[in-house]
Each structure stands twice: as C-alpha cells, then as structure tokens.
Design an enzyme around this catalytic site. Sequence first.
Site, PDB file in Angstrom:
ATOM      1  N   GLN A 150      63.495   4.554  -0.126  1.00  0.00           N
ATOM      2  CA  GLN A 150      63.546   3.154  -0.212  1.00  0.00           C
ATOM      3  C   GLN A 150      63.844   2.779  -1.559  1.00  0.00           C
ATOM      4  OE1 GLN A 150      60.670  -0.292  -0.372  1.00  0.00           O
ATOM      5  NE2 GLN A 150      60.318   0.557   1.495  1.00  0.00           N
ATOM      6  N   HIS A 152      64.276  -0.935  -4.203  1.00  0.00           N
ATOM      7  CA  HIS A 152      64.029  -2.381  -4.380  1.00  0.00           C
ATOM      8  C   HIS A 152      65.478  -2.988  -5.007  1.00  0.00           C
ATOM      9  CE1 HIS A 152      59.548  -1.912  -5.589  1.00  0.00           C
ATOM     10  NE2 HIS A 152      59.854  -2.175  -4.405  1.00  0.00           N
ATOM     11  N   GLU A 179      64.514  -3.528  -0.045  1.00  0.00           N
ATOM     12  CA  GLU A 179      63.697  -4.359  -0.080  1.00  0.00           C
ATOM     13  C   GLU A 179      64.197  -5.505  -1.445  1.00  0.00           C
ATOM     14  OE1 GLU A 179      59.718  -3.161  -1.083  1.00  0.00           O
ATOM     15  OE2 GLU A 179      58.538  -5.045  -0.396  1.00  0.00           O
ATOM     16  N   GLU A 230      57.203  -4.977   5.286  1.00  0.00           N
ATOM     17  CA  GLU A 230      56.010  -4.163   4.958  1.00  0.00           C
ATOM     18  C   GLU A 230      55.210  -4.884   4.000  1.00  0.00           C
ATOM     19  OE1 GLU A 230      57.529  -0.820   2.650  1.00  0.00           O
ATOM     20  OE2 GLU A 230      58.053  -1.986   0.966  1.00  0.00           O
ATOM     21  N   GLN A 305      52.638   1.749   3.856  1.00  0.00           N
ATOM     22  CA  GLN A 305      53.243   1.881   2.587  1.00  0.00           C
ATOM     23  C   GLN A 305      51.837   2.227   1.735  1.00  0.00           C
ATOM     24  OE1 GLN A 305      55.676  -0.688  -0.722  1.00  0.00           O
ATOM     25  NE2 GLN A 305      54.359  -2.010   0.608  1.00  0.00           N
ATOM     26  N   ASP A 344      56.026   3.830  -6.491  1.00  0.00           N
ATOM     27  CA  ASP A 344      56.593   2.349  -6.555  1.00  0.00           C
ATOM     28  C   ASP A 344      55.970   1.827  -7.910  1.00  0.00           C
ATOM     29  OD1 ASP A 344      56.729  -0.088  -5.917  1.00  0.00           O
ATOM     30  OD2 ASP A 344      56.595  -0.123  -3.704  1.00  0.00           O
ATOM     31  N   SER A 371      58.100   3.874  -2.171  1.00  0.00           N
ATOM     32  CA  SER A 371      58.314   2.639  -1.256  1.00  0.00           C
ATOM     33  C   SER A 371      58.512   1.617  -2.214  1.00  0.00           C
ATOM     34  CB  SER A 371      56.999   2.414  -0.702  1.00  0.00           C
ATOM     35  OG  SER A 371      55.909   2.297  -1.846  1.00  0.00           O
TER      36      SER A 371
END
Lengths: 760, 142
Positions: A150, A152, A179, A230, A305, A344, A371
Amino acid sequence: MSDSYSYGANRWRRFSDWDDRPLRLDQFAVEDPENGFSAFSGAQDPQPGISIIDGEIASMDGVAAKDFDMIDAFIARHHLDIEVAEEAMAMPSPELARMLVDMNVPRTQLTRLARGMTPAKLAEVVAQLNAMEISFSYSKMRARQTPGNQAHVTNAKDDPLQLSADAAIAVAFGFDEIETTMRVSRNAWSNALACCVGSSVGRAGTLFQCSSEEAEELEIGMAGFTSYAETVSVYGTESAFVDGDDTPWSKTWLAAAYASRGVKMRCTSGAASELLMGFHESKSLLYLEARCLCVQRGMGSQGTQNGGIDGAPLASTMPGGVRELMAENLLAVWLDLECASGNDARHSESEIRVGAKILPLLIAGSDLICSGFGSILKYDNSFNPSSFNGEEMEDFLVLQRDFEADGGLTSVEEATAFSLRKQAIEALAFVHEDLGLSTANETMKQSVAVASGSDDTESYLPRAVAGISEQIKDRGITVVDVIRSLHKGGFVEEAENLLFLVKLRVSGDYLQTSAIVRDRRIISAINDPNSYQGPGTGYRLSEERRQELAAIRDVLDREGVLRAEAIYEPDESRRINYHTIGPAEAGTDPGEVLVALSPGFGGKLFRTLAGHPLSRVLAEIQAGIASENATMRIIRCRHTADTSFLGLTAAKLSGSGIGIGLQAKGTAVIHQKERLPHNNLELFSNAPITTLEHYRGLGRNAAIYATGNMPDPIVVPTHGEALGARFHARVALTYAIETEMTEDGASPEAVEVTFSEDMP
Amino acid sequence: MTRKPLSAADYPLAEKRPDLVRGARGKPLEELTLDALVSGDVTMEDLRITPQALLQQAEIASSVGRNELARNFERASEMARIPQPIIMEIYEILRPGRASDKQAIIAAAKRLRDEFQAEILAAFIEEAADVYDRRGLFAARY
C-alpha cells in the site's frame, strides 16, 4: 598517574564519530514496566484464564464478569467463541507456540483455536517465539497467499495535479492500495477526486482511500471516490478508547456503515498508542495490542493495520520493541485478520534499522507489507515520513531482487513513468475544466509532470484547492460525473478503469478478508488462501514474476561493457599507437624497467576503472620512470591476464630485474624477478581510486627499485568506499574479456608505443 | 425462493454467480457499462451495494468460519436500507458521553425496529446501552 599527562582529549574519539551518525538522533528508553515501557511484560499484565459457567463467561484473564471494562465486555461477548474457549485455554502455551511454527499444523486449525483464546493467552503464546520464529509463523499464518503493498499519495500543497500524477505512479509501481490525506482537512474532497482520477491511469483495480474525519470519509465513500477505509482506530484500554472518542460499539457501528456502502474497511491499532495517549495501565505493548485485535475480530472487521503504526517510533525505543511489532502482526493474522503490517511511520533515522525492520516481513510476505509506503518524497508525506519513501523506492525494489521476495512492487521505466504522469495530469485538468472546478495552465501542468516533489511545482495554491474541494462537496459531484467527464475528454480507458473499480461494490466481493484486485480479478483469503505447509508450498515466485523483480534499471552486461569501451576507442587510437615488433627478448640494460601489458590493453579495452585513458596511464608511468633516469620498455603478454604473472614476466625479462604488470582495468604491480608470483614489491589493487599521480609514482618507485634502493611505497588512500559493490560486476566482465584473449604458451611480444600530440 | 447457502465455491460472486448480483435498482452487472453510464441509464444508485448482496457475502464468510465478519455483513445489510443522516445520528449517540443516559439509545433502537425493521442493529445498540450504563459512559465530555 601524572596530572600533566595529556591525551589531547578526554574521550576516545570513536564516540564522537558515533555521535554523528543518524542512529544517534533516535531516542532510546529504559525498560520501565510500571510506567508502560515494556514490550512484552507489563507490570500489570494479567495471567491468562477463563471460567465459563452455564455457557456464560464468568471471568476472563483474572477479571470477573461484573468488573469487565467495556473492552473486556466486548471481547467476552463478540470475540470469544464459547465452543472453543475451554479447549484452547487449556492447551499449554509452549505447545501452541510450537504449533505456530510447525509447518505440519494447518493454518485453519490455529485460527479456530484463536477464536477461543483471551488476549492474555494470545500474548503469552506469541511472546515465546523469537524474531525468526515470529517471521516464519507469520508467513504461514497470513491470510491471503499473494503478497501486496500500500502507498501513501499526498503532497505538502494538497496540489490536485500532483496527487493525480503521483497516484498514477503508485499504480504503475504495483501498489494494491493507495491512501491519501490532507494538510488542510477541508481539502478532502479535492484530494479524493484527484487521486481517484490518477489511480485510473494505466491499470484498473487499485483500491483508494482518503483518510479524513469519520463522517466525511463515509460521505466521500458514498460519492464513489474511495473504495476502502482504514481509519477505524481501536485502543487497548478503556480510557484511551474513550479519549479516542469512541467505544467498541460505536466503532462496530462504523464498520457496518462502511460495508453497507460497499466500502472495504479495516481497523487500525498498534503498539504504544495507549502509552502515547497516557492510559497504559502499566500493561505491556503486546498485551494491549492483543486486546485491540480481539476487539477487531469481534467487530467483524475483515482486517487490521497494525505493527506500531503511529506508535512504532515509541515502541522502538524499548528493548525488544521491534520484535513486539512483529509479534503483534502475527497476532493479527493468527486471529484470521487481513494485516496491513505497519512499516508505516518511520521508526528510526538509521537506514540500517529501517532495512532490518522491513526484511522479516518482506521475506515472509504480507497482505500489505507497508500500510503506507511513502510513494512520494518524505516532505510531501502528509502522514509523516514512512519507513520507505519516494527517496528509497529503488532500495526496496533491490531488496525484492536480492532476496527474491515479493514486496508487491515492480520497476517502472523512466519513459513510462513520465508519460503516465502527463496522462494523469491531462486527465485531471480536463475533469476540473469540464466540471467547472478550475483551469490549470500549461506552466502548472508542466511543472508537476517533471517535479520530484511539491517544492519544484508551480501549481495550485492552497486557497484554490479549498475552493475546488468545497465545490465538489457542495455540488454533490460523484464518481459518476467524473467517469462521464473522463469519457467526454477522450480518456476512455481511464473512464473504464474507474467504472470497473466502482462496480466492485455492487457484488461486495472485495469486502471479504484480504481482498485486493490483480489483473482485474478479486483475490482474497477465500479464493487465494495461504496454503503454506513447508518448502515448495505457499506463495512462490513464478518465473515471470521473478524476471519482473530482477528487472531493475541500469544493470550491466557484457555487451554493455564492450559498447562502453568502444566509445573510447577512436579517441585512444588518435592518442597512442601500439606497434608489435616481435618476440620479447631478455634485456641487459640495468637501467630499464619493463612494463607488461595485459592481452586486451589498448586493443579491446581503453580506460581504467577510474576512467583514465590507458594512453595517459602509460605516459605517466613512463614519466615516473624517466624522472629517476631509467627507461621504459613495453611488452604484451597473451599467456596471462593476471597482474602478478604479468609483473613477474616483465621482471624476468627486465635488464634491472624490475617489472611492472599492468591490466587494462588499471590494476598494477611492481615485481622483482626472484620473487614468488604473489609476493610482489608494490600492488595497486584499487584501480577505481588510483589516480594518474599514483601511476607516475608507480613508475618512479619501479625505477628506484631498479637502482637497488628502497623508495617510500605509494599508498592509494581509501575512504572506505565499497569498491566491490561499485565495480566488481564491471571488473568481472572486463577481466573475462581479457582472460578470453589469453592463449596457453603464447610468448610475450615486444611493443613499441608512440604517443601522439593529442594526449590530454 | 430457496437455494443452497453460498460458500467459497461461489466466490467471487461477480465471476462465479453473476446471476445473483444486482445493483440497487435491479440492474445486472452486464448492464453497468460505460455507454449506459454516459447516456445516463446508469446512475450512482445502480452502483450501490444491496442488502441482499451483503447477506450473500455473510453466507460466504460463515462458510469459511468467519462468523464475526458475517455478523458485520448482516448488520450492514440492515444498514444499507437506512439513510446516511440517520446512520450518522445513531453513530453520534453511540460515542462516549454524547447521550446523557441510556434512554437516547433505547429510543434509537426502537426507531431502528419500527422504521427500518433493523432488529439486529437494535439489539446491538441496546447491548451497548447496558455496558455504557455500567461503565459510566454517559458522562458528558464537553
């Protein structure tokens, strides 16, 4: 001891060196279980236990039902499976720990038992595993077989053009989810629309979320811009939960609300959030996270997450903190939850700590290994810098290649990346124009297309973005309007891709555990369940995927080396002429130094690893020899390409008994005739950092040896460069070109060298 | 209409059982095309998940041992019939300290039953009311 005795300093300076390293920017904290600083053993962690009377839970982990706080009550009612609880709780924790790492115990047997286990029991079991066992168990227990990742996608200006371009880039790298969030919360709708458009460029099926305030996030989801969420945070103590302004019941309500709108949802939790919020109850990170995860399973969340998330930096200040982050990821998958496994918030300024932290999960595989991998530059990451960011993208790609481990990403060619950015920018600019939101001029578009980060753009200003966002919201613009607009602008493929994504919500297939989209198909824990049962099972790279991981940019091959050399040939042929005279003869002049050239020297290879033209190197050696009133004679060997044997061959034919061996790549040796091959006088082994000055010194020293005197050896200073990493692939390819030219028993030939006036 | 409960073999429904998949206005997947969307035949309403689809996903989740996930889909199935403002209103009173006593939640549960036949949701929030009462979560926080 004399007081006057001085060392010139009062400490060993190595400590100053250590002080200067990025690692020392990290803070470390002492273990203090009473004050919440314990990864695995809190001062108030309860003993596992359960009692069930008449089918009701009478006590859990030492707390009687009447004293349950809201978290206990929720876990007892919604997580614990009474049918399994007595059996699972009666099993010794060491036995359960062994089952977790036993490849012969199927995953489903363990996920069944977890349904009957209390938080203290779950924590007690995983605490028994060392880091390697946790990683191994994670690879066996994670829900979906195919790993994913995933990203950002944010920027410091909330610039929609850049969001669109960067979303398209994230999609191209292969992220399964992207995200976004905002610097200014009122920009949520603009960010959502921009990323939504960008993520439709190039490929269909990348899920997208816009992290914002709960009610707004749901509304953005209902408008069809986002496909997952999330931000449903869960905490392990009642007080922290209440300060988070929710309860397990209100969060469960929200979870159902997302599903009811066809939006995929996972919870967020992770070590140290309670500690950061000031309500740790003297309990360990792991125990509190076990409570969070039991709540999430009870809520009916398909996933989580976790693995520290915002608390990762704090968890990492403690002894065992990073092992704890791994352990809580394992708890999540043991509880049969999809796991977006942290990595993350960046937990360290040390690149070594970051690389070490990612590795266990990279080789174990994970539903979403990060995440939030910052696909943008650190300063553009509105969540704070991630473990990996735009800066470190290629490091991650290389780790995948090194370990043949699938972290979900694939290299993108430069030209492809650039054209995807332009396409995403044009698509968004058209949609904005068409929907009457704004007009982007050419300067804005062009600056964003080439920009690495928002510092380089001349695009939207924050006030304009706020206006765009308000219009999208107030006018009730939905994804349907965006799809129509894309179609109208000729962005038909993007329109199709976006419609594909929105249609997923009609069947709801992607609401199931660990669902992502690959090749326009949903894969999840249901149709792609992790089947690991030992070597040869579970997720394995296909040959095609292995090739993808291998295909990073700028890799060297033999043809490439020869091509690069060929570029230098014309220049070198103008500067120097090598004329073969005939068989080399033994010299008698005590004032001569013999130089033996390697087989490809000046014929196929034309510069040293440091980039010096071979003509210049020979000229410098000659000048050095001449400076001591000796003369240079040159031969070429074809029986060997090895420096030592080149040098010794030269020494034996040299009237002075001193010879120089010189390889095309620049490695050189001074040799003497009575010595053993590898027992030379001076060796210049670091060709990449050997300067022309050094080659001149080499010639001079050889001439001094010839007179029977002892010079100061030439030292080529290194600064600790990893020369092997920088050069050995080229060395091996270059050297192989020379060894291929050798011929057993070939006699050395005398060579006459003439330098032209073109000499640089 | 009776049919065998759905299981992993039917998943993904959009691929394996497209006959069961319908948008909120009854359109099958194959009618949800770009052309239809551009011409205005397909609207946002057609792209919404239905209560039936959520119950189907609940069956599939149960068939693979994920009962809690199935419960979530069942709650969502009831919620799919409830307008957004009411969902957010009830969410708000479920947050700590919003309601001053359990009556507000009890009233919301009654509304869920009476207006939306949402028995599962009603029972779920009544359960919350009991716990909030016992844990003092009706205290105002701001």
